[in-house]
Scaffold this active site. Structure first.
Site, PDB file in Angstrom:
ATOM      1  N   SER A  29      -9.861  -0.381   7.065  1.00 24.29           N
ATOM      2  CA  SER A  29      -9.306  -0.268   5.708  1.00 24.29           C
ATOM      3  C   SER A  29      -8.707  -1.526   5.108  1.00 24.29           C
ATOM      4  O   SER A  29      -8.462  -1.571   3.904  1.00 24.29           O
ATOM      5  CB  SER A  29      -8.266   0.839   5.658  1.00 24.29           C
ATOM      6  OG  SER A  29      -8.938   2.070   5.572  1.00 24.29           O
ATOM      7  N   SER A  48      -9.752   1.897   2.944  1.00 28.39           N
ATOM      8  CA  SER A  48      -8.887   2.636   2.060  1.00 28.39           C
ATOM      9  C   SER A  48      -7.870   1.785   1.308  1.00 28.39           C
ATOM     10  O   SER A  48      -7.263   2.274   0.352  1.00 28.39           O
ATOM     11  CB  SER A  48      -8.162   3.720   2.854  1.00 28.39           C
ATOM     12  OG  SER A  48      -7.265   3.148   3.774  1.00 28.39           O
ATOM     13  N   LYS A  77       0.842  -1.200   0.000  1.00 27.44           N
ATOM     14  CA  LYS A  77       0.000   0.000   0.000  1.00 27.44           C
ATOM     15  C   LYS A  77       0.882   1.256   0.000  1.00 27.44           C
ATOM     16  O   LYS A  77       1.935   1.277   0.646  1.00 27.44           O
ATOM     17  CB  LYS A  77      -0.907  -0.029   1.241  1.00 27.44           C
ATOM     18  CG  LYS A  77      -1.959   1.073   1.271  1.00 27.44           C
ATOM     19  CD  LYS A  77      -2.894   0.871   2.469  1.00 27.44           C
ATOM     20  CE  LYS A  77      -3.926   1.968   2.599  1.00 27.44           C
ATOM     21  NZ  LYS A  77      -4.822   1.776   3.756  1.00 27.44           N
TER      22      LYS A  77
HETATM   23  N1  GLN Z   1     -13.009   4.521   6.651  1.00 24.31           N
HETATM   24  C1  GLN Z   1     -12.309   4.800   7.863  1.00 24.31           C
HETATM   25  C2  GLN Z   1     -11.834   6.214   7.863  1.00 24.31           C
HETATM   26  O1  GLN Z   1     -12.027   6.860   6.905  1.00 24.31           O
HETATM   27  C3  GLN Z   1     -11.154   3.865   8.047  1.00 24.31           C
HETATM   28  C4  GLN Z   1     -10.015   4.153   7.181  1.00 24.31           C
HETATM   29  C5  GLN Z   1      -8.819   3.338   7.497  1.00 24.31           C
HETATM   30  O2  GLN Z   1      -8.921   2.300   8.147  1.00 24.31           O
HETATM   31  N2  GLN Z   1      -7.660   3.843   7.099  1.00 24.31           N
HETATM   32  O3  GLN Z   1     -11.285   6.694   8.807  1.00 24.31           O
END
Ligand code: GLN
Length: 455
Positions: free
Chosen positions: A166, A142, A67
Site C-alpha cells: 500500500s 491503499s 494517512k
Molecule cells: N492490496 C493489498 C490488500 O488489499 C495491500 C493493502 C495494503 O498494503 N494495505 O491487502
C-alpha cells in the site's frame, strides 16, 4: 512535486504562513480527492509558530500529510470507513507524536482504501482518489491519498502504511518515492490494525533524502508496540558497487518490462547485476491473502457500534444490533474479507488454509534469506502494470493479482522501496528495491546513486 530542500528555500524567502496557506487552499479544493480531512486551523497555527521563531526539530516547518488509519488526537480518523466516519481518537499514534516533537506541520488526513483493503483506493467510503498524472486513472492503493497529495503538490511529505504494497503501489502509479520499512522498525502504536503481522507505517516523498529524513523521525523504540524491534534509524546512505539480484519470478506487462529492462541495463554501469530465482514466490500471493484476511477478520471483530464506531438509534435485540451496525458500517470489500478470513480460521479449515499459508510464509522467508547471501539488494518492477483506469478492475481476484510483486516482501518482513524509473504513455513506472532486514541505508544509498545517474 516539492522536495524538502525546495520547501526550505521557500521558507527562507518568505513567511511559512503564506506557503502553508497556499498548500492548504490546494488541499481544500481537493481536485484529486486526496484528503478526507484538511487540518487547516492546526496547520496554520503551527506555521505561525514557525514564523515567530519556533523552529526546532528535524521537520520544522515542513508539511506532512498523514494517512487516515493513523490516530491523531482530536482529529477525526476514519480509515475511509463509514464505521469510523465520526471517530475522534483521544490519543496520537507514536509516529504522530514523533512528527509533532520534530516540528512538522500536519496538514491533513489522506484518503485510502477502507481499512487499507484494496489496491486502487476505490473501496474508500469517501470516494476514489484520482491520479494527478491522469485523472481518469486511479492513484493506486491503499495509500492513494498520500501519493496523490505528493504528486499533486498538496503536501511535501506523507505517511502511508503498507500491509501488502500500500505504500509502494501508489508510489509506483503516481511517480513518487515510497519506502516500506523493515517489520518492527516503526511502532504501530495508534495505527488502526488491518493485518498486524504484515503492516508497517512508512515515508512517502519526492526524493530519496526526504524518505531518509522522515524515516529517521518515525523509526525507533516504543514499548507500546510489542513487535517493535527497539532499534533507531540513523539516515546514512551506503553507496558502493552493489551486487543486485533481479528476481526472475517478479514480472510485469510488456511495456513495463521494457522500462524495467532498460533500468537494469543502466544500473550495470555502477552495480553488478545478475538474475536470481526465488521459486516459492509463485505461492506467496495466495498465502498473503489467506493470512491478511484471517488477521483482518479477527481485528475487525471489535467494531460492534457499542464502544465506538457507527451506531444505531434503536435497539431491538443485541444480536440484531450488531449485525445491523456491521452491515451498514462496512463496505463490500471489507465484508468479503471478514467472511473469507473467518472461513480460513474456522475449525476444520484452519489446517487447510491458515496453517498452510504460514508454511508458505516460512518458505518465502527462506528463499529471500538465501538470496541475500549472494546479493546486497534485489529488484523487480513494483507493479505488473501502470495505473488502472477508474473502474477497470471488475472483480476482486484481478485486483488481488496486481499485488503479485509487493506482497512477498510483507510476508518476509523486509524493507522495500518503490522509486520512479520511467514512463509508459505518460504513466509512471516504479522499480522495487528490496533489502535485507534493517538495511534501509543500503536501499536508500542505491536509490541515491540511481537518482544521481538519472537512470
Ligand atoms: N492490496 C493489498 C490488500 O488489499 C495491500 C493493502 C495494503 O498494503 N494495505 O491487502
Amino acid at each position: 512535486m516539492i522536495t524538502v530542500r525546495e520547501w526550505k528555500e521557500r521558507l527562507n524567502e518568505g513567511k511559512a504562513y503564506d506557503a502553508v496557506a497556499e498548500l492548504i487552499e490546494r488541499a481544500k479544493r481537493n481536485r484529486y480527492n486526496s484528503f478526507i480531512t484538511v487540518t487547516e486551523e492546526i496547520a496554520l497555527k503551527q506555521a505561525e509558530e514557525y514564523d515567530r521563531g519556533n523552529r526546532e526539530g528535524k521537520l520544522a516547518g515542513i508539511p506532512v500529510a498523514v494517512k487516515d488509519n493513523i490516530s491523531t488526537e482530536g482529529v477525526r480518523t476514519t480509515c475511509a470507513s463509514r464505521m469510523l466516519e465520526n471517530y475522534i481518537p483521544p490519543f496520537d499514534a507514536h509516529v504522530v507524536e514523533r512528527l509533532k516533537q520534530e516540528g512538522a506541520i500536519i496538514i491533513g488526513k489522506t484518503n485510502m482504501d477502507e481499512f487499507g483493503m484494496g489496491t486502487t483506493t476505490e473501496t474508500s467510503y469517501f470516494g476514489v482518489v484520482k491520479n494527478p498524472k491522469d485523472e481518469e486513472r486511479v492513484a493506486g492503493g491503499s495509500s492513494g491519498g498520500s501519493a496523490s497529495a505528493i504528486a499533486g503538490n498538496e503536501t511535501v511529505l506523507a505517511l502511508g502504511t503498507d500491509t501488502g504494497g500500500s505504500i509502494r503501489c501508489p508510489s509506483s502509479f503516481t511517480g513518487v518515492y515510497g519506502l516500506k520499512p523493515t517489520y518492527g522498525l516503526v511502532s504501530r502504536y495508534g495505527l488502526v490494525a488491518y493485518a498486524n503481522s504484515l503492516e508497517q507505517i512508512g515515508p512517502m516523498a519526492s526524493a530519496i533524502d526526504d524518505l531518509g529524513l522522515l524515516l529517521e523521525v518515525i523509526a525507533g523504540k516504543d514499548e507500546r508496540d510489542s513487535t517493535n524491534a527497539g532499534k533507531s534509524f540513523h539516515y546514512s546512505p551506503v553507496e558502493k558497487k552493489f551486487r543486485i539480484g533481479v528476481i526472475k519470478e517478479m514480472r510485469a506487462d510488456e511495456r513495463v518490462m521494457e522500462v524495467f529492462d532498460e533500468f537494469t541495463r543502466s544500473i550495470s554501469k555502477f552495480a553488478e547485476v545478475e538474475e536470481v530465482s526465488l521459486p516459492s514466490l509463485s505461492y506467496a500471493l495466495p498465502a498473503y491473502y489467506v493470512i491478511a484476511m484471517s488477521e483482518a477478520s479477527s481485528n475487525l471483530a471489535r467494531y460492534d457500534g457499542v464502544r465506538y464506531g457507527h451506531s444505531l438509534e434503536s435497539l431491538d435485540s443485541w444480536t440484531n444490533y450488531f449485525s445491523r451496525v456491521r452491515k451498514e458500517g462496512f463496505g463490500k470489500e471489507v465484508k468479503r474479507r471478514i467472511m473469507m478470513g473467518s472461513y480460513a480460521l474456522s475449525a476444520g479449515y484452519f489446517g487447510k488454509y491458515y496453517l498452510k499459508a504460514l508454511k508458505v510464509r516460512t518458505l518465502v522467508v527462506q528463499d529471500f534469506m538465501r538470496a541475500f547471501e549472494r546479493f546486497d539488494l534485489l529488484i523487480s518492477p513494483t507493479m505488473p502494470s501502470t495505473a488502472f483506469r477508474i473502474g477497470e478492475l471488475a472483480d476482486p481476484v484481478t485486483m488481488y493479482m496486481a499485488d503479485i510483486n509487493t506482497t512477498p516482501i510483507n510476508l518476509a518482513g523486509l524493507p522495500a522501496l518503490s522509486m520512479p524509473a520511467g514512463e509508459v504513455n505518460g504513466l509512471p513506472v516504479g522499480v522495487q528495491v528490496i533489502g535485507n532486514h534493517f538495511e534501509e541505508n543500503k536501499i536508500l544509498g542505491f536509490g541515491r546513486m540511481v537518482e544521481r545517474n538519472e537512470v
